[in-house]
Every structure is written in structure tokens, then in C-alpha cells.
Design an enzyme around this catalytic site. Structure first.
Site, PDB file in Angstrom:
ATOM      1  N   SER A 106       0.823  -1.213   0.000  1.00 55.24           N
ATOM      2  CA  SER A 106       0.000   0.000   0.000  1.00 55.24           C
ATOM      3  C   SER A 106       0.859   1.266   0.000  1.00 55.24           C
ATOM      4  O   SER A 106       2.009   1.261   0.444  1.00 55.24           O
ATOM      5  CB  SER A 106      -0.923   0.013   1.218  1.00 55.24           C
TER       6      SER A 106
HETATM    7  N1  SAM Z   1      -0.265  -4.621   4.026  1.00 61.77           N
HETATM    8  C1  SAM Z   1       0.421  -5.134   2.874  1.00 61.77           C
HETATM    9  C2  SAM Z   1       1.797  -4.580   2.718  1.00 61.77           C
HETATM   10  O1  SAM Z   1       2.241  -3.762   3.546  1.00 61.77           O
HETATM   11  O2  SAM Z   1       2.487  -5.006   1.780  1.00 61.77           O
HETATM   12  C3  SAM Z   1      -0.380  -4.950   1.629  1.00 61.77           C
HETATM   13  C4  SAM Z   1      -1.461  -5.912   1.539  1.00 61.77           C
HETATM   14  S1  SAM Z   1      -2.187  -6.117  -0.029  1.00 61.77           S
HETATM   15  C5  SAM Z   1      -2.933  -4.577  -0.339  1.00 61.77           C
HETATM   16  C6  SAM Z   1      -3.550  -7.197   0.445  1.00 61.77           C
HETATM   17  C7  SAM Z   1      -3.118  -8.587   0.791  1.00 61.77           C
HETATM   18  O3  SAM Z   1      -4.281  -9.298   1.275  1.00 61.77           O
HETATM   19  C8  SAM Z   1      -2.595  -9.401  -0.385  1.00 61.77           C
HETATM   20  O4  SAM Z   1      -1.326  -9.879  -0.115  1.00 61.77           O
HETATM   21  C9  SAM Z   1      -3.614 -10.554  -0.512  1.00 61.77           C
HETATM   22  O5  SAM Z   1      -3.038 -11.770  -0.945  1.00 61.77           O
HETATM   23  C10 SAM Z   1      -4.134 -10.646   0.906  1.00 61.77           C
HETATM   24  N2  SAM Z   1      -5.429 -11.318   1.074  1.00 61.77           N
HETATM   25  C11 SAM Z   1      -6.553 -11.254   0.312  1.00 61.77           C
HETATM   26  N3  SAM Z   1      -7.534 -12.020   0.838  1.00 61.77           N
HETATM   27  C12 SAM Z   1      -7.019 -12.585   1.967  1.00 61.77           C
HETATM   28  C13 SAM Z   1      -7.541 -13.455   2.967  1.00 61.77           C
HETATM   29  N4  SAM Z   1      -8.789 -13.929   2.934  1.00 61.77           N
HETATM   30  N5  SAM Z   1      -6.730 -13.824   3.977  1.00 61.77           N
HETATM   31  C14 SAM Z   1      -5.451 -13.370   4.052  1.00 61.77           C
HETATM   32  N6  SAM Z   1      -4.913 -12.545   3.137  1.00 61.77           N
HETATM   33  C15 SAM Z   1      -5.686 -12.139   2.118  1.00 61.77           C
END
Ligand code: SAM
Length: 226
Positions: free
Chosen positions: A66
């Protein structure tokens, strides 16, 4: 001739000044954490020189790290003071996890992509963020074994706040997440007061989908997201 690597400390200080302080990030603990965590070590090597740019960056598997401002804003909304147990859903690169681990006692972070979880866990361990634990799984179901949590941060968008996450929030706890779909999402903060939740709508945002039992399904994705 080898090219000199950028002065990351200087880029980080400029990021804090121009992207966070110049907007509405005022919590000194959040500003300190953001000025210390080496964001460039959480992005793919070929994008390191862009790590402190004012936007999200790709990290593989169609996922993103993000924008620094959004990381700071969501962290500030959790109002951490050092003694909390925090659940993060969506580890991604592990950068947000690292920021949280500087501000809380213990951080559990769940990621559905095993390869991302492994990479993030490795970087966090190498940098010495030993109070952060990365778990592979469907974070829309929370982590009942470690509940209750003083704060919950979800970094992917769901159609509604997942009920298991609400149930795993401690009394007085804060839950911050984007709610909505591909057409628009709202960053919300829920504050628990016994069996009631106060809901605050913070700002329009755009996140990748939370894919799971209490988020979007693979079918929803095909129909609505892509
Ligand atoms: N906070 C992160 C960073 O600092 O890099 C960015 C996160 S990214 C915007 C969203 C993440 O949520 C992705 O890596 C995706 O694979 C994960 N995600 C989506 N659905 C999920 C779920 N049900 N459980 C765990 N992770 C999930």
C-alpha cells in the site's frame, strides 16, 4: 563502474515530511515507526529506488504494497500505545506488519498466498521484528486461537466487515478496514463497546479484494472484479 545506491534514510525522511506530516498524520509514534522501517527492503529488488514514492507498488501475485500514506493513516486509526495484541489480515510484503510491530506488543498477520507469507516472514525475521508472526490462511475467519485482539487491521476490501473479526475484537478495541467492491470502497473504523460497534466512515479508498469465506468468493471475482 558500480552505481551508488540511493540514500534511503534521506528518502524516508522526505516521505515522512512530504507525504505524512504534510497531510494529517500527527501521531508521533506512527511518524517515528514510519521513519525507521526500511520500506525498500519489502519491495521487489528492481523497484527499490521507487520504494518511497507516494503510491502503491506491485509485489507479485497481482498484489500490492500500500501507499505509505494509507499505511500511516490505517495505523494511526488503531491508536496503538505499545501493550496491544494486533491482528493484521493481508500480510502482503510484510511492510505494514513491520510498522505495527514497532507500535504493539504482539502482531499476528495472516496471508492467503503462501509464497508472499514466506517472503514477508523471512524479511521480518532478518530485520529483527521478532514480535510479528506470519500465518498462512484465510484471514476473513480471523485467528480464533489468539483472540481477543485489541486492534484488527484488514488490508483488503470485503463487501461487509466479516462477523468473525468483529467477534474476535476485544471490548474497546478498534477494527480498521476497507469495505466495498471494485466500484468503490470506504475505509471504516469500528470501535467495540460491549455488544455494540460504533462505525466511522473515514475516506474513499481502493484496495485489492479480500478473498475468502467472509469476503469475496472466486466466483464473485470473475463476475465483478475482472
Ligand atoms: N499490508 C500489505 C503490505 O504492507 O504489503 C499490503 C497488503 S495487499 C494490499 C492485500 C493482501 O491481502 C494481499 O497480499 C492478498 O493476498 C491478501 N489477502 C486477500 N484475501 C485474503 C484473505 N482472505 N486472507 C489473508 N490474506 C488475504
Amino acid at each position: 563502474m558500480r552505481r551508488r545506491s540511493p540514500n534511503y534514510k534521506m528518502l524516508r525522511e522526505r516521505m515522512v515530511r512530504e507525504q505524512l506530516v504534510a497531510r494529517d498524520i500527527t501521531d508521533p509514534l506512527v511518524l517515528k515507526a514510519m521513519s525507521e522501517v526500511p520500506r525498500h527492503l519489502f519491495v521487489p529488488e528492481e523497484l527499490r529506488s521507487k520504494a518511497y514514492y507516494d503510491g502503491p507498488l506491485p509485489i507479485g501475485y497481482d498484489q500490492t504494497i500500500s501507499q505509505p500514506y494509507i499505511v500511516a493513516l490505517m495505523t494511526q486509526l488503531l491508536d496503538l500505545r505499545g501493550g496491544e495484541t494486533v491482528l493484521e489480515v493481508g500480510t502482503g510484503s510484510g511492510y505494514q506488519t513491520a510498522v505495527l510491530s514497532r507500535l504493539a506488543k504482539q502482531v499476528f498477520s495472516i496471508e492467503r498466498h503462501a509464497a508472499l507469507a514466506e517472503r514477508a516472514g523471512h524479511v521480518l525475521a532478518q530485520l529483527g521484528y521478532h514480535n510479528a508472526e506470519v500465518v498462512v490462511g484465510d484471514g476473513s475467519q480471523g485467528l480464533p486461537d489468539q483472540a481477543p485482539f485489541d486492534a484488527i487491521l484488514v488490508t483488503a476490501a470485503a463487501p461487509d466487515v466479516p462477523e468473525p473479526l468483529k467477534a474476535q475484537l476485544a471490548d474497546g478495541g478498534r477494527l480498521v478496514m476497507p469495505v466495498g467492491g471494485p466500484g468503490g470502497q470506504m475505509l471504516e473504523r469500528l470501535i467495540r463497546d460491549g455488544s455494540k460497534w460504533r462505525v466511522e466512515r473515514i475516506a474513499p479508498v481502493m484496495f485489492v479484494p479480500l478473498i475468502g469465506r467472509h469476503g469475496w468468493s472466486e466466483e464473485d471475482l470473475k463476475r465483478e472484479w475482472f
